[in-house]
Enzyme design. Structure first.
Site, PDB file in Angstrom:
ATOM      1  N   LEU A  19     -74.872  31.116 -58.860  1.00  0.00           N
ATOM      2  CA  LEU A  19     -75.090  32.620 -58.908  1.00  0.00           C
ATOM      3  C   LEU A  19     -73.696  33.184 -58.159  1.00  0.00           C
ATOM      4  O   LEU A  19     -73.096  34.033 -58.384  1.00  0.00           O
ATOM      5  CB  LEU A  19     -76.420  33.393 -58.128  1.00  0.00           C
ATOM      6  CG  LEU A  19     -77.563  32.957 -58.922  1.00  0.00           C
ATOM      7  CD1 LEU A  19     -78.691  33.458 -57.696  1.00  0.00           C
ATOM      8  CD2 LEU A  19     -77.654  33.857 -59.923  1.00  0.00           C
ATOM      9  N   GLY A  22     -70.838  31.135 -51.646  1.00  0.00           N
ATOM     10  CA  GLY A  22     -71.142  31.532 -49.910  1.00  0.00           C
ATOM     11  C   GLY A  22     -69.848  30.935 -49.462  1.00  0.00           C
ATOM     12  O   GLY A  22     -69.192  30.191 -49.824  1.00  0.00           O
ATOM     13  N   LYS A  23     -70.007  30.940 -48.092  1.00  0.00           N
ATOM     14  CA  LYS A  23     -69.039  30.533 -47.007  1.00  0.00           C
ATOM     15  C   LYS A  23     -69.059  28.898 -46.831  1.00  0.00           C
ATOM     16  O   LYS A  23     -68.256  28.172 -47.101  1.00  0.00           O
ATOM     17  CB  LYS A  23     -68.986  30.939 -45.777  1.00  0.00           C
ATOM     18  CG  LYS A  23     -68.944  32.553 -45.601  1.00  0.00           C
ATOM     19  CD  LYS A  23     -68.976  33.140 -44.304  1.00  0.00           C
ATOM     20  CE  LYS A  23     -70.367  33.146 -43.620  1.00  0.00           C
ATOM     21  NZ  LYS A  23     -70.757  34.622 -44.213  1.00  0.00           N
ATOM     22  N   PHE A  24     -70.470  28.612 -46.921  1.00  0.00           N
ATOM     23  CA  PHE A  24     -70.598  27.110 -46.572  1.00  0.00           C
ATOM     24  C   PHE A  24     -71.468  26.535 -47.769  1.00  0.00           C
ATOM     25  O   PHE A  24     -72.172  25.294 -47.497  1.00  0.00           O
ATOM     26  CB  PHE A  24     -71.447  27.138 -45.473  1.00  0.00           C
ATOM     27  CG  PHE A  24     -70.787  27.625 -44.379  1.00  0.00           C
ATOM     28  CD1 PHE A  24     -70.781  29.098 -43.705  1.00  0.00           C
ATOM     29  CD2 PHE A  24     -69.658  27.010 -43.594  1.00  0.00           C
ATOM     30  CE1 PHE A  24     -70.196  29.555 -42.699  1.00  0.00           C
ATOM     31  CE2 PHE A  24     -68.701  27.686 -42.440  1.00  0.00           C
ATOM     32  CZ  PHE A  24     -69.199  29.070 -42.183  1.00  0.00           C
ATOM     33  N   GLY A  25     -71.180  27.013 -48.819  1.00  0.00           N
ATOM     34  CA  GLY A  25     -72.048  26.260 -49.826  1.00  0.00           C
ATOM     35  C   GLY A  25     -72.141  27.154 -51.190  1.00  0.00           C
ATOM     36  O   GLY A  25     -71.797  28.329 -51.169  1.00  0.00           O
ATOM     37  N   ARG A  26     -73.001  26.977 -52.167  1.00  0.00           N
ATOM     38  CA  ARG A  26     -73.434  27.798 -53.359  1.00  0.00           C
ATOM     39  C   ARG A  26     -74.772  28.197 -53.161  1.00  0.00           C
ATOM     40  O   ARG A  26     -75.650  27.735 -52.810  1.00  0.00           O
ATOM     41  CB  ARG A  26     -73.055  26.808 -54.459  1.00  0.00           C
ATOM     42  CG  ARG A  26     -71.719  26.779 -54.902  1.00  0.00           C
ATOM     43  CD  ARG A  26     -71.628  25.849 -55.885  1.00  0.00           C
ATOM     44  NE  ARG A  26     -70.206  25.588 -56.408  1.00  0.00           N
ATOM     45  CZ  ARG A  26     -69.597  26.111 -57.419  1.00  0.00           C
ATOM     46  NH1 ARG A  26     -70.370  27.165 -57.931  1.00  0.00           N
ATOM     47  NH2 ARG A  26     -68.353  26.143 -57.740  1.00  0.00           N
ATOM     48  N   LYS A  42     -80.156  28.853 -51.812  1.00  0.00           N
ATOM     49  CA  LYS A  42     -78.631  28.603 -51.243  1.00  0.00           C
ATOM     50  C   LYS A  42     -78.496  27.277 -50.645  1.00  0.00           C
ATOM     51  O   LYS A  42     -79.230  26.818 -49.614  1.00  0.00           O
ATOM     52  CB  LYS A  42     -78.610  29.929 -50.000  1.00  0.00           C
ATOM     53  CG  LYS A  42     -77.314  30.008 -49.457  1.00  0.00           C
ATOM     54  CD  LYS A  42     -77.498  31.306 -48.549  1.00  0.00           C
ATOM     55  CE  LYS A  42     -76.187  31.439 -47.609  1.00  0.00           C
ATOM     56  NZ  LYS A  42     -76.260  32.668 -47.018  1.00  0.00           N
ATOM     57  N   ASP A 146     -72.545  42.622 -39.982  1.00  0.00           N
ATOM     58  CA  ASP A 146     -71.870  42.020 -41.039  1.00  0.00           C
ATOM     59  C   ASP A 146     -72.295  42.869 -42.395  1.00  0.00           C
ATOM     60  O   ASP A 146     -72.296  42.354 -43.286  1.00  0.00           O
ATOM     61  CB  ASP A 146     -71.983  40.709 -41.406  1.00  0.00           C
ATOM     62  CG  ASP A 146     -70.902  40.085 -42.015  1.00  0.00           C
ATOM     63  OD1 ASP A 146     -70.901  39.036 -42.589  1.00  0.00           O
ATOM     64  OD2 ASP A 146     -69.949  40.756 -42.176  1.00  0.00           O
ATOM     65  N   LYS A 148     -71.530  44.688 -45.574  1.00  0.00           N
ATOM     66  CA  LYS A 148     -70.266  44.794 -46.404  1.00  0.00           C
ATOM     67  C   LYS A 148     -70.843  44.692 -47.766  1.00  0.00           C
ATOM     68  O   LYS A 148     -72.019  44.058 -48.026  1.00  0.00           O
ATOM     69  CB  LYS A 148     -69.092  43.877 -46.119  1.00  0.00           C
ATOM     70  CG  LYS A 148     -69.408  42.557 -46.163  1.00  0.00           C
ATOM     71  CD  LYS A 148     -68.190  41.741 -45.612  1.00  0.00           C
ATOM     72  CE  LYS A 148     -68.347  40.180 -45.794  1.00  0.00           C
ATOM     73  NZ  LYS A 148     -68.984  39.484 -44.868  1.00  0.00           N
ATOM     74  N   ASN A 151     -72.468  41.550 -48.938  1.00  0.00           N
ATOM     75  CA  ASN A 151     -73.755  41.165 -48.265  1.00  0.00           C
ATOM     76  C   ASN A 151     -74.774  42.186 -48.910  1.00  0.00           C
ATOM     77  O   ASN A 151     -76.169  41.904 -48.335  1.00  0.00           O
ATOM     78  CB  ASN A 151     -73.857  41.353 -46.916  1.00  0.00           C
ATOM     79  CG  ASN A 151     -72.954  39.997 -46.454  1.00  0.00           C
ATOM     80  OD1 ASN A 151     -72.675  39.262 -47.182  1.00  0.00           O
ATOM     81  ND2 ASN A 151     -72.452  40.073 -45.145  1.00  0.00           N
ATOM     82  N   ASP A 164     -77.692  37.853 -46.320  1.00  0.00           N
ATOM     83  CA  ASP A 164     -76.762  37.070 -45.597  1.00  0.00           C
ATOM     84  C   ASP A 164     -76.774  37.536 -44.115  1.00  0.00           C
ATOM     85  O   ASP A 164     -75.958  38.370 -43.676  1.00  0.00           O
ATOM     86  CB  ASP A 164     -75.521  37.397 -46.177  1.00  0.00           C
ATOM     87  CG  ASP A 164     -74.580  36.267 -45.489  1.00  0.00           C
ATOM     88  OD1 ASP A 164     -73.366  36.172 -46.081  1.00  0.00           O
ATOM     89  OD2 ASP A 164     -74.771  35.496 -44.620  1.00  0.00           O
ATOM     90  N   THR A 181     -65.928  40.576 -41.255  1.00  0.00           N
ATOM     91  CA  THR A 181     -64.464  40.731 -41.908  1.00  0.00           C
ATOM     92  C   THR A 181     -63.665  41.828 -41.119  1.00  0.00           C
ATOM     93  O   THR A 181     -64.421  42.562 -40.273  1.00  0.00           O
ATOM     94  CB  THR A 181     -64.662  41.124 -43.620  1.00  0.00           C
ATOM     95  OG1 THR A 181     -65.368  42.379 -43.617  1.00  0.00           O
ATOM     96  CG2 THR A 181     -65.152  40.066 -44.161  1.00  0.00           C
TER      97      THR A 181
HETATM   98 CL1  LIG Z   1     -79.151  35.127 -52.024  1.00  0.00          CL
HETATM   99  C1  LIG Z   1     -79.170  35.919 -53.538  1.00  0.00           C
HETATM  100  C2  LIG Z   1     -80.376  36.217 -54.427  1.00  0.00           C
HETATM  101  N1  LIG Z   1     -79.876  36.528 -55.509  1.00  0.00           N
HETATM  102  C3  LIG Z   1     -78.457  36.453 -55.510  1.00  0.00           C
HETATM  103  C4  LIG Z   1     -77.639  36.772 -56.673  1.00  0.00           C
HETATM  104  N2  LIG Z   1     -78.169  37.050 -57.724  1.00  0.00           N
HETATM  105  C5  LIG Z   1     -77.626  37.656 -58.960  1.00  0.00           C
HETATM  106  C6  LIG Z   1     -78.028  38.169 -60.086  1.00  0.00           C
HETATM  107  C7  LIG Z   1     -77.517  38.484 -61.232  1.00  0.00           C
HETATM  108  C8  LIG Z   1     -76.130  38.037 -61.416  1.00  0.00           C
HETATM  109  N3  LIG Z   1     -75.575  38.414 -62.502  1.00  0.00           N
HETATM  110  C9  LIG Z   1     -76.158  39.507 -63.512  1.00  0.00           C
HETATM  111  C10 LIG Z   1     -75.574  39.764 -64.753  1.00  0.00           C
HETATM  112  O1  LIG Z   1     -74.170  39.491 -64.686  1.00  0.00           O
HETATM  113  C11 LIG Z   1     -73.431  38.460 -63.939  1.00  0.00           C
HETATM  114  C12 LIG Z   1     -73.914  38.332 -62.558  1.00  0.00           C
HETATM  115  C13 LIG Z   1     -75.422  37.596 -60.389  1.00  0.00           C
HETATM  116  C14 LIG Z   1     -75.994  37.369 -59.056  1.00  0.00           C
HETATM  117  N4  LIG Z   1     -76.213  36.474 -56.738  1.00  0.00           N
HETATM  118  C15 LIG Z   1     -75.819  35.883 -55.274  1.00  0.00           C
HETATM  119  C16 LIG Z   1     -74.391  35.764 -55.146  1.00  0.00           C
HETATM  120  C17 LIG Z   1     -73.806  35.254 -53.866  1.00  0.00           C
HETATM  121  C18 LIG Z   1     -72.565  34.901 -53.701  1.00  0.00           C
HETATM  122  C19 LIG Z   1     -71.716  35.511 -54.915  1.00  0.00           C
HETATM  123  N5  LIG Z   1     -72.160  36.266 -56.112  1.00  0.00           N
HETATM  124  C20 LIG Z   1     -73.720  36.468 -56.040  1.00  0.00           C
HETATM  125  C21 LIG Z   1     -76.840  35.606 -54.109  1.00  0.00           C
HETATM  126  N6  LIG Z   1     -77.898  35.977 -54.296  1.00  0.00           N
END
Ligand SMILES: Clc1cnc2c(Nc3ccc(N4CCOCC4)cc3)nc(-c3cccnc3)cn12
Length: 283
Positions: A19, A22-26, A42, A146, A148, A151, A164, A181
């Protein structure tokens, strides 16, 4: 899901698409195999946490986020670890990052930023939702510190979820640790002075400005210039897009250098800008 305390393992989950980073992983989309329940997983690398000596901070983030139960706070259902990784089982936010929506739209309408009504039920826009969530966190003696757009996540109905809690603290007294930040830092944080709950009120002002203008109020080319602008509260309102005087008034009551003089959370919800946007007969 009120899953009973269970020691989860990676074999309980089917891992889906990443998805985001993050800073320390995906963060991965995942599904718990038996219940088919969708979550966000996470993954944090232990070696990264050890390298930056963030073990205690991660433990604090996990303890805080597990203890918080609020419609606008992303749930942490549980966690598990293997030799090199720690896995956080988080609520999946179907709508992704608010940041994405803000960047796509450029800026948000006053209605969307402040509060909005849905036929089905009174729902709150971003600032009102954030204020409710922060009031809840502050009741539980948690300062997020934090907040922003990165988050802030959205669920399937576009409701805001604060995620976060990596930088949040269980506040017993004034804090001194540097974090976050630049754009969203309150002056007392920038000066690395003692700070308290009111840092989140400042950040609400920064976000309100950014939701309406598409850029944070103290943005500058260099960190040093951003610091300077924050310390001076060097705030200007561009003439476009047209933003109501009520919105500007709320922003001016939050971006106040003296933390004791920032509009308290309960007063934000009674502010004319929030009231005038909470259209009582649904829109
Ligand atoms: Cl914790 C956590 C719980 N749910 C999410 C999430 N959910 C989520 C849903 C849908 C879409 N898409 C919807 C269609 O268009 C493309 C993106 C992206 C993320 N993303 C992140 C995340 C973290 C870092 C960067 N970017 C996204 C962390 N999350």
């Amino acid at each position: 899901s009120e899953s009973p305390k269970k020691n989860w393992s990676i074999n309980d989950f089917e891992i889906g698409k990443p998805l985001g980073k993050g800073k320390f992983g995906r963060v991965y989309l995942a599904r718990e195999s038996k219940s088919k329940y969708i979550v966000a997983l996470k993954v944090i690398f232990k070696e990264q946490i050890e390298k930056y000596r963030l073990q205690h901070q991660l433990k604090r983030e996990m303890a805080i986020q597990t203890s918080l139960r609020h419609p606008h706070v992303l749930r942490l259902y549980g966690w598990f670890h293997d030799a090199e990784r720690i896995f956080l089982i988080l609520e999946y936010a179907h709508g992704g990052e608010l940041y994405g929506e803000l960047r796509r739209a450029g800026y948000l309408s006053e209605q969307q930023a402040a509060t909005l009504n849905r036929e089905i039920e009174v729902d709150f826009g971003y600032i009102a939702s954030l204020t409710h969530a922060l009031a809840y966190c502050h009741e539980k003696h948690v300062i997020h510190r934090d907040i922003k757009p990165e988050n802030l996540l959205l669920d399937h109905e576009g409701r805001l979820k604060i995620a976060d809690f990596g930088w949040s603290v269980q506040s017993t007294n004034k804090r001194h640790t540097m974090c976050g930040t630049l754009d969203y830092l309150a002056p007392e944080m920038v000066e690395n002075k003692a700070h308290d709950y009111a840092v989140d009120n400042w950040t609400l002002g920064v976000l309100c400005y950014e939701f309406l203008y598409g850029v944070p109020p103290f943005e500058a080319d260099s960190q040093a210039d951003t610091f300077r602008r924050i310390m001076k509260v060097d705030l200007t309102f561009p003439s476009t897009p047209h933003v109501s005087t009520e919105a500007k008034d709320l922003i001016l009551q939050l971006l106040v250098k003296d933390s004791a003089k920032r509009l308290p959370l309960d007063k934000i919800l009674k502010h004319p800008w929030i009231i005038m946007n909470a259209d009582p007969n649904g829109s």
